[in-house]
Design an enzyme around this catalytic site. Structure first.
Site, PDB file in Angstrom:
ATOM      1  N   GLY A  21      47.490  37.282 -12.341  1.00 44.60           N
ATOM      2  CA  GLY A  21      47.326  38.225 -13.050  1.00 44.60           C
ATOM      3  C   GLY A  21      45.967  38.555 -13.941  1.00 44.60           C
ATOM      4  N   ARG A  25      42.090  33.394 -14.955  1.00 46.54           N
ATOM      5  CA  ARG A  25      42.453  31.705 -14.170  1.00 46.54           C
ATOM      6  C   ARG A  25      41.760  32.725 -12.619  1.00 46.54           C
ATOM      7  NH1 ARG A  25      49.007  31.757 -13.401  1.00 46.54           N
ATOM      8  NH2 ARG A  25      48.696  31.458 -16.072  1.00 46.54           N
ATOM      9  N   ARG A  44      35.630  45.873 -17.087  1.00 45.04           N
ATOM     10  CA  ARG A  44      37.266  45.972 -17.993  1.00 45.04           C
ATOM     11  C   ARG A  44      37.440  44.510 -18.269  1.00 45.04           C
ATOM     12  NH1 ARG A  44      40.564  50.014 -18.590  1.00 45.04           N
ATOM     13  NH2 ARG A  44      40.617  52.450 -18.875  1.00 45.04           N
ATOM     14  N   ARG A  88      49.142  37.820  -4.058  1.00 43.78           N
ATOM     15  CA  ARG A  88      49.577  37.667  -5.508  1.00 43.78           C
ATOM     16  C   ARG A  88      49.432  36.307  -6.401  1.00 43.78           C
ATOM     17  NH1 ARG A  88      50.859  37.422 -10.236  1.00 43.78           N
ATOM     18  NH2 ARG A  88      53.634  37.657 -11.046  1.00 43.78           N
ATOM     19  N   SER A  91      52.450  33.644 -12.205  1.00 38.80           N
ATOM     20  CA  SER A  91      54.030  32.444 -12.460  1.00 38.80           C
ATOM     21  C   SER A  91      55.439  34.005 -13.162  1.00 38.80           C
ATOM     22  CB  SER A  91      53.159  32.509 -14.451  1.00 38.80           C
ATOM     23  OG  SER A  91      53.257  33.606 -15.364  1.00 38.80           O
ATOM     24  N   SER A 204      56.333  29.267 -14.809  1.00 34.23           N
ATOM     25  CA  SER A 204      56.405  28.906 -16.140  1.00 34.23           C
ATOM     26  C   SER A 204      56.897  28.933 -17.329  1.00 34.23           C
ATOM     27  CB  SER A 204      55.120  30.419 -16.432  1.00 34.23           C
ATOM     28  OG  SER A 204      56.055  31.567 -16.766  1.00 34.23           O
ATOM     29  N   ASP A 205      58.567  29.721 -16.845  1.00 33.85           N
ATOM     30  CA  ASP A 205      59.897  29.409 -17.820  1.00 33.85           C
ATOM     31  C   ASP A 205      61.048  29.332 -17.530  1.00 33.85           C
ATOM     32  OD1 ASP A 205      58.033  32.353 -18.489  1.00 33.85           O
ATOM     33  OD2 ASP A 205      60.494  32.357 -18.920  1.00 33.85           O
ATOM     34  N   ARG A 218      49.128  26.676 -18.141  1.00 42.43           N
ATOM     35  CA  ARG A 218      49.552  28.056 -16.898  1.00 42.43           C
ATOM     36  C   ARG A 218      48.067  28.526 -16.742  1.00 42.43           C
ATOM     37  NH1 ARG A 218      53.316  30.201 -20.747  1.00 42.43           N
ATOM     38  NH2 ARG A 218      51.912  31.626 -21.709  1.00 42.43           N
TER      39      ARG A 218
HETATM   40  N1  HPA Z   1      59.840  37.604 -18.168  1.00 40.74           N
HETATM   41  C1  HPA Z   1      58.571  38.284 -17.173  1.00 40.74           C
HETATM   42  N2  HPA Z   1      57.527  38.414 -16.443  1.00 40.74           N
HETATM   43  C2  HPA Z   1      56.946  36.581 -16.638  1.00 40.74           C
HETATM   44  C3  HPA Z   1      58.319  36.350 -17.335  1.00 40.74           C
HETATM   45  C4  HPA Z   1      59.964  35.949 -17.749  1.00 40.74           C
HETATM   46  O1  HPA Z   1      59.949  35.598 -18.254  1.00 40.74           O
HETATM   47  N3  HPA Z   1      57.321  34.576 -17.062  1.00 40.74           N
HETATM   48  C5  HPA Z   1      57.020  34.561 -16.352  1.00 40.74           C
HETATM   49  N4  HPA Z   1      56.322  35.754 -16.395  1.00 40.74           N
END
Ligand code: HPA
Length: 234
Positions: A21, A25, A44, A88, A91, A204-205, A218
């Site tokens: 994304g 990165r 851009r 792709r 995260s 990532s979470d 990340r």
């Molecule tokens: N929500 C949407 N997209 C994401 C999230 C999330 O919690 N974490 C990483 N990409």
């Protein structure tokens, strides 16, 4: 060749492209893993680079966040730059308690409430699949590298900040193990244009445990999925 969003010299983009994304990165991957690198886009600041990985050619370029952004870039790459395969690498947030931070997920299907497919091609659908051929190649690459992966359906959401963050309905009813914001549009474009697409994600979470990684972690710590995806250079 010039499109509204990509300005790349003719022939500079490989047939296989990795899309994180974040354009930084993409730069990190080019700097860390590729040799003989040329920059192929800076419009851009959506940086893209082509180089060699173990002697095989590959392009890596940012997609931006969300379905409108990856929708634009993937469409132009497939349609006007001869790209055949987009992987792709992104995260995701975990909906499933079985996913830990930094686990790698191979997306089998993307479920979405988005109207992307309906508006783009008139198809009224909520679930789109990754290319089975690409997924098999990625599974084989992960095995060769001894990197464990989870395979499953992901939620492609249009909204990051939800007022009602109750994800359990989507987890239970639609069988989504996690959430990201891009795969559904990518899989739609591949289907419509007769191309291949896949998606590898790093957790990532977690919406279950509320554990998070930092932006810095990340950018650099997601190397497992990068190494798997880079194996598909050709
Ligand atoms: N929500 C949407 N997209 C994401 C999230 C999330 O919690 N974490 C990483 N990409």
């Amino acid at each position: 060749m010039n499109t509204p969003h990509i300005n790349a010299p003719d022939g500079a983009i490989a047939k296989t492209i990795l899309m994180p994304g974040d354009p930084l990165r993409a730069k990190y991957i080019a700097d860390t893993f590729l040799t003989d690198v040329i920059q192929i886009n800076e419009v851009r600041n959506m940086f893209g680079y082509t180089g060699n990985y173990n002697g095989k050619r590959i392009t890596v370029m940012g997609s931006g966040m969300g379905m409108p952004s990856i929708g634009i870039y993937s469409y132009e790459l497939y349609k006007f730059f001869g790209v055949e395969k987009i992987i792709r690498i992104g995260s995701c947030g975990a909906y499933s308690p079985e996913l830990d931070l930094y686990d790698t997920v191979l997306v089998s299907e993307a479920y979405s409430e988005s109207t992307y497919a309906l508006v783009q091609s008139g198809e009224n659908c909520n679930v789109l699949a990754a290319s089975p051929v690409l997924n098999k190649e990625l599974e084989d690459a992960a095995k060769r590298l001894n990197i464990p992966i989870h395979t499953g359906r992901i939620h492609s959401s249009d909204v990051f900040y939800r007022e009602n963050p109750d994800f359990t309905v989507i987890f239970e009813k639609h069988n989504c193990i996690g959430v990201e914001m891009e795969s559904f549009a990518l899989f739609n474009n591949a289907k419509v244009l007769g191309k291949q697409a896949a998606c590898l994600l790093t957790v990532s979470d977690s919406l279950v445990t509320h554990k998070v990684t930092t932006a810095e972690e990340r950018q650099t710590a997601f190397t497992n999925m990068m190494k798997i995806a880079l194996e598909l250079a050709e």
